[in-house]
Design a protein around this motif. Structure first.
Motif, PDB file in Angstrom:
ATOM      1  N   UNK A 151       0.830  -1.209   0.000  1.00 49.11           N
ATOM      2  CA  UNK A 151       0.000   0.000   0.000  1.00 49.11           C
ATOM      3  C   UNK A 151       0.859   1.251   0.000  1.00 49.11           C
ATOM      4  N   UNK A 152       2.031   1.168   0.635  1.00 50.72           N
ATOM      5  CA  UNK A 152       2.923   2.333   0.633  1.00 50.72           C
ATOM      6  C   UNK A 152       3.474   2.646  -0.735  1.00 50.72           C
ATOM      7  N   UNK A 153       3.777   1.613  -1.540  1.00 48.03           N
ATOM      8  CA  UNK A 153       4.243   1.862  -2.903  1.00 48.03           C
ATOM      9  C   UNK A 153       3.164   2.552  -3.739  1.00 48.03           C
ATOM     10  N   UNK A 154       1.938   2.059  -3.624  1.00 46.72           N
ATOM     11  CA  UNK A 154       0.846   2.701  -4.355  1.00 46.72           C
ATOM     12  C   UNK A 154       0.649   4.146  -3.890  1.00 46.72           C
ATOM     13  N   UNK A 155       0.755   4.320  -2.584  1.00 44.48           N
ATOM     14  CA  UNK A 155       0.604   5.666  -2.049  1.00 44.48           C
ATOM     15  C   UNK A 155       1.748   6.575  -2.498  1.00 44.48           C
ATOM     16  N   UNK A 156       2.957   5.999  -2.650  1.00 44.65           N
ATOM     17  CA  UNK A 156       4.074   6.798  -3.135  1.00 44.65           C
ATOM     18  C   UNK A 156       3.866   7.275  -4.559  1.00 44.65           C
ATOM     19  N   UNK A 157       3.325   6.384  -5.409  1.00 44.34           N
ATOM     20  CA  UNK A 157       3.033   6.814  -6.790  1.00 44.34           C
ATOM     21  C   UNK A 157       1.965   7.906  -6.814  1.00 44.34           C
ATOM     22  N   UNK A 158       0.984   7.712  -5.953  1.00 45.29           N
ATOM     23  CA  UNK A 158      -0.056   8.742  -5.899  1.00 45.29           C
ATOM     24  C   UNK A 158       0.496  10.050  -5.333  1.00 45.29           C
ATOM     25  N   UNK A 159       1.422   9.957  -4.397  1.00 46.09           N
ATOM     26  CA  UNK A 159       2.025  11.162  -3.860  1.00 46.09           C
ATOM     27  C   UNK A 159       2.779  11.920  -4.952  1.00 46.09           C
ATOM     28  N   UNK A 160       3.488  11.154  -5.825  1.00 45.79           N
ATOM     29  CA  UNK A 160       4.192  11.820  -6.927  1.00 45.79           C
ATOM     30  C   UNK A 160       3.218  12.510  -7.875  1.00 45.79           C
ATOM     31  N   UNK A 161       2.110  11.813  -8.177  1.00 43.69           N
ATOM     32  CA  UNK A 161       1.104  12.424  -9.063  1.00 43.69           C
ATOM     33  C   UNK A 161       0.489  13.664  -8.428  1.00 43.69           C
ATOM     34  N   UNK A 162       0.208  13.543  -7.117  1.00 44.41           N
ATOM     35  CA  UNK A 162      -0.357  14.700  -6.433  1.00 44.41           C
ATOM     36  C   UNK A 162       0.637  15.852  -6.370  1.00 44.41           C
ATOM     37  N   UNK A 163       1.948  15.529  -6.229  1.00 43.44           N
ATOM     38  CA  UNK A 163       2.955  16.591  -6.203  1.00 43.44           C
ATOM     39  C   UNK A 163       3.032  17.318  -7.536  1.00 43.44           C
ATOM     40  N   UNK A 164       2.805  16.598  -8.626  1.00 42.35           N
ATOM     41  CA  UNK A 164       2.782  17.281  -9.919  1.00 42.35           C
ATOM     42  C   UNK A 164       1.643  18.306  -9.989  1.00 42.35           C
ATOM     43  N   UNK A 165       0.489  17.904  -9.474  1.00 39.90           N
ATOM     44  CA  UNK A 165      -0.650  18.835  -9.450  1.00 39.90           C
ATOM     45  C   UNK A 165      -0.352  20.017  -8.537  1.00 39.90           C
ATOM     46  N   UNK A 166       0.276  19.718  -7.383  1.00 41.89           N
ATOM     47  CA  UNK A 166       0.589  20.794  -6.438  1.00 41.89           C
ATOM     48  C   UNK A 166       1.592  21.785  -7.026  1.00 41.89           C
ATOM     49  N   UNK A 167       2.597  21.278  -7.712  1.00 38.89           N
ATOM     50  CA  UNK A 167       3.571  22.186  -8.322  1.00 38.89           C
ATOM     51  C   UNK A 167       2.910  23.089  -9.357  1.00 38.89           C
ATOM     52  N   UNK A 168       1.965  22.513 -10.114  1.00 42.30           N
ATOM     53  CA  UNK A 168       1.218  23.342 -11.077  1.00 42.30           C
ATOM     54  C   UNK A 168       0.407  24.415 -10.350  1.00 42.30           C
ATOM     55  N   UNK A 169      -0.204  24.057  -9.229  1.00 46.18           N
ATOM     56  CA  UNK A 169      -0.967  25.038  -8.462  1.00 46.18           C
ATOM     57  C   UNK A 169      -0.058  26.114  -7.879  1.00 46.18           C
ATOM     58  N   UNK A 170       1.147  25.721  -7.424  1.00 44.05           N
ATOM     59  CA  UNK A 170       2.100  26.709  -6.904  1.00 44.05           C
ATOM     60  C   UNK A 170       2.494  27.698  -7.998  1.00 44.05           C
ATOM     61  N   UNK A 171       2.745  27.175  -9.208  1.00 46.49           N
ATOM     62  CA  UNK A 171       3.107  28.061 -10.318  1.00 46.49           C
ATOM     63  C   UNK A 171       1.970  29.037 -10.638  1.00 46.49           C
ATOM     64  N   UNK A 172       0.738  28.540 -10.612  1.00 44.01           N
ATOM     65  CA  UNK A 172      -0.401  29.426 -10.881  1.00 44.01           C
ATOM     66  C   UNK A 172      -0.527  30.495  -9.794  1.00 44.01           C
ATOM     67  N   UNK A 173      -0.304  30.100  -8.528  1.00 44.90           N
ATOM     68  CA  UNK A 173      -0.418  31.074  -7.437  1.00 44.90           C
ATOM     69  C   UNK A 173       0.672  32.134  -7.528  1.00 44.90           C
ATOM     70  N   UNK A 174       1.893  31.742  -7.873  1.00 43.75           N
ATOM     71  CA  UNK A 174       2.973  32.714  -7.995  1.00 43.75           C
ATOM     72  C   UNK A 174       2.791  33.621  -9.202  1.00 43.75           C
ATOM     73  N   UNK A 175       2.118  33.104 -10.234  1.00 41.90           N
ATOM     74  CA  UNK A 175       1.905  33.923 -11.438  1.00 41.90           C
ATOM     75  C   UNK A 175       0.825  34.980 -11.260  1.00 41.90           C
ATOM     76  N   UNK A 176       0.066  34.910 -10.165  1.00 40.96           N
ATOM     77  CA  UNK A 176      -0.996  35.894  -9.971  1.00 40.96           C
ATOM     78  C   UNK A 176      -0.446  37.299  -9.784  1.00 40.96           C
ATOM     79  N   UNK A 177       0.724  37.409  -9.128  1.00 45.82           N
ATOM     80  CA  UNK A 177       1.312  38.727  -8.898  1.00 45.82           C
ATOM     81  C   UNK A 177       2.278  39.147  -9.981  1.00 45.82           C
ATOM     82  N   UNK A 178       2.591  38.258 -10.908  1.00 53.08           N
ATOM     83  CA  UNK A 178       3.555  38.569 -11.965  1.00 53.08           C
ATOM     84  C   UNK A 178       2.876  38.870 -13.289  1.00 53.08           C
ATOM     85  N   UNK A 179       1.585  39.139 -13.268  1.00 54.80           N
ATOM     86  CA  UNK A 179       0.874  39.442 -14.503  1.00 54.80           C
ATOM     87  C   UNK A 179       1.193  40.864 -14.947  1.00 54.80           C
TER      88      UNK A 179
END
Length: 920
Positions: free
Chosen positions: A354-382
């Motif tokens: 279950x930890x291996x499956x959770x690790x893969x999901x954590x990586x996928x979720x981190x990709x989404x989070x990094x995209x959200x971080x980029x969007x949040x930082x771009x709000x002030x750089x428009x």
């Protein structure tokens, strides 16, 4: 062909008397260009042109040389053309450079310089072809770059100050984990560093270019200052308190846990952690023996949780597997000590999978989070033009945080990315906070305005409680309603609180008007019923209808109603009256469908007059008007009746010449008496000719009317000033003359007696009444005829003036208009004086004559002659026996015509004669 001399062509003997060579004259520009035009070859010509161009000739010389040389040698003229093109391009670049230099100076002179505008200026100037490498653009470009560099340096120093504030705060936090003596020793150094940081921050804000930094940097510096001061102001008292507690055992301990434990140890007291652990540590109890049913139950519960985890892991459900793993761990915490080794090994294997499956999901979720971080930082750089507003920024941040929550639900959280995401969202949320502050401020202002409006309505209601100006009240209430609707936005909760108060206040203010409107509605409904009764009556009473309409108008003007409701009531009120009038009109039109003989005559005369109006001939129009007036008086029908009688008598009687003469006089007599003829009786034969009435005695002498405002040359009308017993027409006689016998009535026969006091007949006998169509046709024809005659008279008057001015300009007395064209105001002697003035050569000054003419016509004088006119008026006041300008305007006009003509004098003469020739 053949030579004309005997020497052979192959002979070597010299020629005798050879022809002289033709010499060429030098070109006028040859001296200017250094012999370029006299050069033998094109290369030599081009070389001389280049040498001449090195002397920097003037553009006019270049143009002249190029014009002459382009027809002789295009190759040599190319260098001249290139130099001309270069000069032309230089002039164009100078204009462009001046334009962009002005824009650069405007940017540099502004107190706030935007870096984007400065960079855009350089880019656009280069794109437009401006010479940025030459003065003055090169200097302006350097100044712009220096200004931008200063602004960027300020922005960089803001970031450095922010990092320095963070480092200082970290130093203070680290010192709070060390002994208090170390913090006390570093206190002075920290104080100096904090003071230096504040000085540097003050230098940044006091810089002249601080207003030009981007909008996001000042808030960063303010936040860093606030955060540093909060930490520093908490650290100083804590160090002082720790020093005091070290010297005095009774002093309170500092709020820093490390320093407090150190001071407790120095005082011989247990630390707070030791005391807490000692208090929390229970006494060791003997391990009881576990029952077999408990062990069996624990194994069963663990196996069920293990089966669930294995199932979810095999199906690849990340979220469900994470939940199942958490549930299994919770079960292990309770029953793990009661299971055997084999089952424990299975549990660990399932948790690893279950930890291996959770690790893969954590990586996928981190990709989404990094995209959200980029969007949040771009709000002030428009870019500035694409910056989000407060509400849009709030919605965007809410959506980003919701997406982050969904990502956290699918896997384990990532605290590092969360910190970056939260910092970016908090930085962007400052825009939302500023917008919310603005909204709160506006809401408070709008609330105050609405409360003030409610109080104003209440005060207005008390003030106008006894007023009867219903229109003013209605207008004021509408204005209050408009102000309430335009009072600005407030929250739904606040609006729900204010709306009942507003309704109560406006209802109290509108109560008198609503009561008056209710009474007005009752009165209007009563008037509608009354109009219905009047319309249904067999005989329409016009006086009653007028009185009812006046009552309705008075009611409508006094008490206003809603526009739509008032229009419906008005339609209901006028409907029965309109229907009654329509019935009456229909009956009248039905009765008038057959025109009488007099109506037909009037219609024919009206049509003839309309046709004459279109011709533009005044004589025809006047003749047609006379014919229409005769038709209106019934003379046409009387003439036809007399002609019929005359033909009948001539056919029946072979009378004597005297009788025939009497019969011939009959039509004139009948024509004079035609006013008494009726529509249907005009064609009937008369039994005997009517005797003509006795003509009135001609007036020999009359007394002038010397009353104020009357004309002295008109006879005075007979009035109350006559002698007793005299008639009003000035003839002596009985006051009762013309009346019938007393036995016929108190006042005699009304048809035989005259008007008031025997002045004239009470009503003129105008024959039977005309039909509607004939009356309207003759009225319109008469109006059109009058307009046409006025237009023709104006045209003739303008042509007369134009002809007179032309005669003055050409000094031609034959062009002076005739006395008939000039009108009755110009006598024959005046016209003769005008003609004589034009016959001689121009002489004399007409300035005073023009001023007298303008005074006679009461026309304005040009501004430059106003002083002369005032002087002449003063002189005329001293000449008591001299005639006024209004009496001598003819002679004054002759003096003007005797002088020379000029446009200004002609315009002034035309203005005065336009008025004087029309005066009656």
């Amino acid at each position: 062909m053949f030579p004309f001399f005997s020497r052979s062509k192959m002979s070597d003997a010299p020629e005798v008397n050879p022809a002289p060579a033709k010499t060429q004259e030098p070109h006028p520009l040859d001296a200017l260009t250094g012999g370029a035009f006299s050069a033998a070859t094109s290369g030599e010509r081009a070389s001389r042109i280049r040498d001449w161009l090195a002397t920097q000739p003037a553009p006019e010389q270049l143009q002249e040389v190029f014009k002459e040389l382009s027809g002789r040698d295009k190759g040599a003229a190319r260098a001249v053309r290139e130099r001309l093109d270069e000069i032309r391009r230089a002039k164009g670049q100078e204009a462009i450079a001046a334009e962009w230099a002005e824009k650069a100076q405007a940017l540099l002179a502004a107190p706030k310089l935007n870096i984007a505008d400065a960079l855009a200026w350089q880019r656009d100037a280069a794109k437009a072809g401006a010479p940025l490498s030459r003065e003055p653009l090169s200097l302006l470009k350097a100044q712009m770059a220096d200004r931008v560099k200063v602004i960027e340096d300020l922005q960089h120093r803001v970031q450095v100050q922010r990092e320095a504030a963070v480092l200082l705060a970290q130093r203070i936090e680290v010192l709070s984990t060390k002994p208090w003596r170390d913090a006390h020793a570093a206190l002075e150094l920290l104080r100096a560093d904090v003071a230096r940081w504040q000085e540097q921050a003050q230098e940044l804000t006091g810089d002249a270019s601080w207003v030009s930094v981007e909008a996001r940097f000042p808030p960063l510096l303010d936040a860093s200052r606030t955060q540093l001061l909060v930490v520093w102001e908490a650290f100083q008292p804590a160090v002082a308190q720790a020093a005091a507690a070290a010297e005095d055992a009774a002093a309170p301990l500092p709020p820093v846990p490390v320093w407090a434990d150190e001071l407790r140890a120095a005082r011989g007291l247990p630390t707070e952690a030791a005391a807490a652990s000692a208090a929390a540590k229970p006494a060791r109890a003997a391990k009881p023996k576990v029952a077999p049913e408990v062990v069996e139950k624990a194994a069963q519960v663990v196996r069920e949780a293990l089966a669930t985890l294995e199932k979810e892991t095999a199906e690849g459900h990340g979220k469900a597997s994470a939940g199942a793993a958490a549930a299994l761990r919770a079960v292990l915490k309770v029953h793990g000590k009661h299971i055997d080794n084999a089952l424990e090994q299975q549990v660990h294997t399932a948790l690893v999978a279950a930890g291996e499956l959770e690790g893969w999901q954590r990586w996928s979720a981190d990709q989404v989070r990094e995209d959200l971080v980029a969007k949040a930082e771009a709000l002030l750089n428009r870019p500035e033009g694409q910056a989000l507003g407060g509400r849009k920024m709030q919605e965007t941040l809410r959506n980003l945080r919701d997406q982050w929550k969904q990502a956290d639900q699918g896997g384990a959280p990532n605290h590092g990315l969360w910190k970056k995401f939260d910092e970016a969202c908090n930085a962007a949320h400052k825009v939302v906070e500023a917008w919310l502050d603005k909204i709160r401020t506006e809401a408070a202002e709008h609330k105050a305005q609405r409360l003030a409006l409610i109080e104003e309505v209440k005060a207005w209601a008390q003030e106008h409680a006894s007023s009867t100006d219903w229109k003013g009240m209605n207008r004021a209430l509408y204005q209050f309603g408009d102000r309430w609707r335009e009072g600005g936005h407030v929250g739904e909760k606040l609006f729900a609180e204010l709306q009942p108060q507003w309704k109560q206040a406006i209802a109290l203010a509108a109560a008198p008007l609503e009561a008056a409107q209710k009474d007005s509605l009752a009165r209007r409904h009563a008037m509608i019923e009354e109009a219905t009764a009047l319309g249904a009556a067999p005989t329409l009473r016009i006086d009653a209808v007028k009185a009812l309409q006046q009552r309705w108008q008075a009611e409508a003007q006094s008490v206003p109603l809603d526009r739509k409701h008032e229009q419906k009531l008005w339609d209901a009120f006028r409907k029965p009256i309109d229907e009654a009038f329509n019935r009456k009109s229909a009956d009248r039109e039905k009765a008038a469908t057959e025109l009488s003989a007099r109506d037909r005559a009037v219609l024919d005369a009206s049509k003839a007059l309309e046709a004459a109006n279109t011709t533009g001939d005044a004589q025809q129009i006047r003749a047609a008007v006379q014919a229409l007036e005769a038709a209106l008086r019934g003379q046409a029908q009387a003439a036809e009746a007399v002609a019929t009688v005359q033909k009948a008598e001539a056919a029946q009687n072979a009378a004597s010449p005297a009788e025939q003469a009497g019969a011939g006089d009959a039509p004139a007599a009948d024509a004079d008496a035609s006013g008494a003829a009726a529509d249907g009786e005009a064609a009937a034969p008369a039994a005997a000719p009517v005797a003509p009435p006795k003509p009135a005695r001609p007036v020999v002498a009359v007394r002038g009317d010397d009353r104020p405002g009357m004309k002295k040359d008109a006879p005075a009308a007979a009035g109350r000033g006559a002698r007793p017993g005299d008639r009003r027409d000035g003839r002596p006689g009985d006051r009762d003359a013309g009346r019938g016998p007393r036995t016929e009535g108190r006042f005699g026969d009304r048809n035989d007696r005259g008007g008031r006091m025997g002045e004239r007949p009470a009503h003129e006998d105008r024959g039977p009444r005309l039909g509607d169509a004939a009356f309207r046709a003759q009225r319109d024809a008469m109006e059109h005829a009058q307009l046409a005659l006025k237009k023709l008279a104006a045209q003739a008057h303008g042509e007369t003036l134009t002809q007179l001015l032309a005669a003055w300009d050409k000094r031609d007395p034959s062009q002076v208009p005739s006395a008939q064209d000039l009108g009755g105001r110009v006598t024959a002697s005046v016209r003769a004086a005008w003609t004589q003035a034009l016959s001689a050569a121009p002489q004399g000054d007409a300035s005073e004559a023009l001023l007298r003419l303008e005074m006679a016509a009461e026309a304005p004088t040009p501004a430059e002659h106003i002083a002369a006119r005032r002087m002449l008026q003063l002189q005329l006041l001293t000449r008591r026996n001299d005639p006024a300008p209004a009496q001598t305007w003819g002679q004054d006009a002759a003096r003007v015509l005797a002088s020379a003509s000029d446009p200004a004098s002609a315009r002034r003469l035309q203005n005065v004669l336009k008025t004087l020739l029309r005066k009656q």
